[in-house]
Write an enzyme that holds these catalytic residues in place. Structure first.
Site, PDB file in Angstrom:
ATOM      1  N   GLU A   1       0.797  -1.245   0.000  1.00 48.18           N
ATOM      2  CA  GLU A   1       0.000   0.000   0.000  1.00 48.18           C
ATOM      3  C   GLU A   1       0.826   1.290   0.000  1.00 48.18           C
ATOM      4  OE1 GLU A   1      -2.717  -0.328   3.299  1.00 48.18           O
ATOM      5  OE2 GLU A   1      -3.823  -1.968   2.358  1.00 48.18           O
TER       6      GLU A   1
ATOM      7  N   ASN B   1       2.141  -5.282  -3.105  1.00 50.59           N
ATOM      8  CA  ASN B   1       0.728  -5.580  -2.846  1.00 50.59           C
ATOM      9  C   ASN B   1      -0.038  -4.285  -2.588  1.00 50.59           C
ATOM     10  OD1 ASN B   1      -1.253  -7.760  -2.229  1.00 50.59           O
ATOM     11  ND2 ASN B   1      -1.246  -6.913  -0.156  1.00 50.59           N
TER      12      ASN B   1
ATOM     13  N   HIS C   1     -10.367  -6.009  -2.389  1.00 54.82           N
ATOM     14  CA  HIS C   1     -11.446  -5.795  -1.428  1.00 54.82           C
ATOM     15  C   HIS C   1     -12.540  -5.019  -2.160  1.00 54.82           C
ATOM     16  CE1 HIS C   1      -9.119  -7.228   1.965  1.00 54.82           C
ATOM     17  NE2 HIS C   1      -8.134  -6.406   1.662  1.00 54.82           N
TER      18      HIS C   1
ATOM     19  N   GLU D   1      -6.283 -10.732  -1.320  1.00 55.60           N
ATOM     20  CA  GLU D   1      -7.118 -10.475  -0.128  1.00 55.60           C
ATOM     21  C   GLU D   1      -8.590 -10.371  -0.518  1.00 55.60           C
ATOM     22  OE1 GLU D   1      -5.614  -7.182   2.214  1.00 55.60           O
ATOM     23  OE2 GLU D   1      -3.529  -7.737   1.839  1.00 55.60           O
TER      24      GLU D   1
ATOM     25  N   ASP E   1     -12.344 -10.187  -0.956  1.00 56.53           N
ATOM     26  CA  ASP E   1     -13.658 -10.233  -0.308  1.00 56.53           C
ATOM     27  C   ASP E   1     -14.561  -9.284  -1.081  1.00 56.53           C
ATOM     28  OD1 ASP E   1     -12.726  -7.775   0.762  1.00 56.53           O
ATOM     29  OD2 ASP E   1     -12.449  -8.605   2.765  1.00 56.53           O
TER      30      ASP E   1
HETATM   31  C1  XIL Z   1      -6.607  -6.120   8.151  1.00 61.19           C
HETATM   32  C2  XIL Z   1      -6.965  -7.288   9.059  1.00 61.19           C
HETATM   33  O1  XIL Z   1      -7.873  -8.108   8.360  1.00 61.19           O
HETATM   34  C3  XIL Z   1      -7.569  -6.772  10.338  1.00 61.19           C
HETATM   35  O2  XIL Z   1      -7.731  -7.850  11.266  1.00 61.19           O
HETATM   36  C4  XIL Z   1      -6.668  -5.709  10.967  1.00 61.19           C
HETATM   37  O3  XIL Z   1      -7.325  -5.156  12.087  1.00 61.19           O
HETATM   38  C5  XIL Z   1      -6.350  -4.619   9.981  1.00 61.19           C
HETATM   39  O4  XIL Z   1      -5.772  -5.188   8.823  1.00 61.19           O
HETATM   40  N1  XIL Z   1      -5.119  -4.486   3.553  1.00 61.19           N
HETATM   41  C6  XIL Z   1      -4.159  -5.338   4.023  1.00 61.19           C
HETATM   42  C7  XIL Z   1      -4.456  -6.213   5.203  1.00 61.19           C
HETATM   43  O5  XIL Z   1      -3.096  -5.467   3.415  1.00 61.19           O
HETATM   44  O6  XIL Z   1      -3.308  -6.415   6.007  1.00 61.19           O
HETATM   45  C8  XIL Z   1      -5.570  -5.655   6.029  1.00 61.19           C
HETATM   46  O7  XIL Z   1      -5.878  -6.619   7.033  1.00 61.19           O
HETATM   47  C9  XIL Z   1      -6.765  -5.319   5.174  1.00 61.19           C
HETATM   48  C10 XIL Z   1      -6.417  -4.285   4.151  1.00 61.19           C
END
Ligand code: XIL
Length: 299
Positions: free
Chosen positions: A127, A169, A206, A235, A237
């Site tokens: 990020e 990432n 996401h 990741e 969802d």
């Molecule tokens: C999130 C986790 O799912 C949570 O449990 C935590 O509180 C915050 O981080 N991008 C990422 C992940 O790269 O590491 C994040 O994970 C979600 C967004």
């Protein structure tokens, strides 16, 4: 195949999930994990605040629990993440300049060395780009150590674990037309042209009403792959877990030869960081949702 992992493996891919160490004692959770998935990403346990809570004092217990659970069952591990502006321990948050640069590089070296040979792919940097239309780097304490902090992190990771794939990432890099996507693309192209050791790009994916899945996602994946890097959905969802959208994401990955696999960001809706969006493949009782059937059919 009859499970996500086995079906993905038939296509030369993996199907993974984020895992929380605290849930490994939940039998409903581990039953699904062990049955369906062949890759795991520690959800929080490899982050900087977890692995170096005090400067120079490393703590690997929770991460090792997940790594051991996975590897003893033949699952591979994605490491997440070595350098990030978020979830830094207080000592790092308050650092700057050359001291922070050295501390960051030492962290990358120590953690990648500790897990050397056990992590298939590392999210070396997470990020690092701004949202919106600027295409700029995100302002952070790490960015303020100099624009070359990302490549320095990649070089340190390569030296520490030469066998691991090294990924950049990010999120909101799914839509090919967006400035942030183009900015990351330009960085990867530059890294490849100058020999900076980068092997893969992770697309967090996401998806929600504010940043929805778009049909040019496949173009994004294939365009990055054409630069000579692997791509991974890291990741996933999706708000409301629409079956058709899950199917499209999987089809897009399978359509790109260098898309290695898909990781969903949790198992049951109740495990999700966005639980109220019910964005995952299993409901809170651990039952398969329609999205699960769509993903399995697409694999
Ligand atoms: C999130 C986790 O799912 C949570 O449990 C935590 O509180 C915050 O981080 N991008 C990422 C992940 O790269 O590491 C994040 O994970 C979600 C967004």
């Amino acid at each position: 195949g009859t499970t996500l992992g086995a079906s993905a493996a038939e296509k030369g891919r993996y199907f993974g999930t984020a895992v929380a160490a605290s849930r490994l004692s939940d039998g409903n959770y581990t039953t699904i994990l062990n049955r369906e998935f062949n890759s795991v990403t520690p959800e929080n346990e490899m982050k900087i605040d977890a692995t170096e809570p005090q400067q120079g004092r490393f703590s690997y217990g929770a991460a090792e629990q997940i790594v051991n659970h996975a590897r003893s069952r033949g699952m591979s591990v994605r490491g997440h993440t070595l350098a990030w502006h978020s979830q830094q321990p207080p000592w790092m948050e308050s650092m700057s300049g050359s001291a922070l640069r050295s501390a960051m590089l030492n962290h990358v070296t120590q953690v990648a060395t500790h897990f050397r040979g056990q992590v298939v792919a590392w999210d070396v940097v997470n990020e690092a780009f701004e949202d919106g239309t600027s295409g700029a780097r995100r302002n952070s304490n790490l960015q303020r150590t100099g624009n070359d902090w990302i490549e320095a992190a990649f070089r340190a990771a390569r030296a520490a674990d030469p066998g691991a794939k090294l990924c950049y990432n990010d999120y909101n890099t799914d839509n090919w037309t967006h400035a942030k996507t183009q900015a990351v693309y330009n960085m990867v192209r530059d890294f490849k042209s100058r020999g900076v050791p980068i092997d893969c790009v992770g697309f967090q994916s996401h998806f929600n009403n504010d940043s929805p899945y778009v049909s040019n996602y496949r173009t994004t994946l294939s365009s990055f792959a054409a630069l000579g890097v692997d791509v991974q959905v890291t990741e996933l969802d999706i708000q409301g877990a629409p079956a058709a959208t899950y199917r499209s994401v999987v089809e897009d990955c399978l359509a790109v030869a260098r898309c290695n696999g898909v990781t969903v960001w949790g198992i049951r809706d109740s495990d999700s960081w966005r639980a109220s969006q019910t964005p995952l493949l299993f409901n809170s009782s651990g039952q398969k949702k329609a999205a699960y059937d769509a993903v399995l059919a697409a694999l």
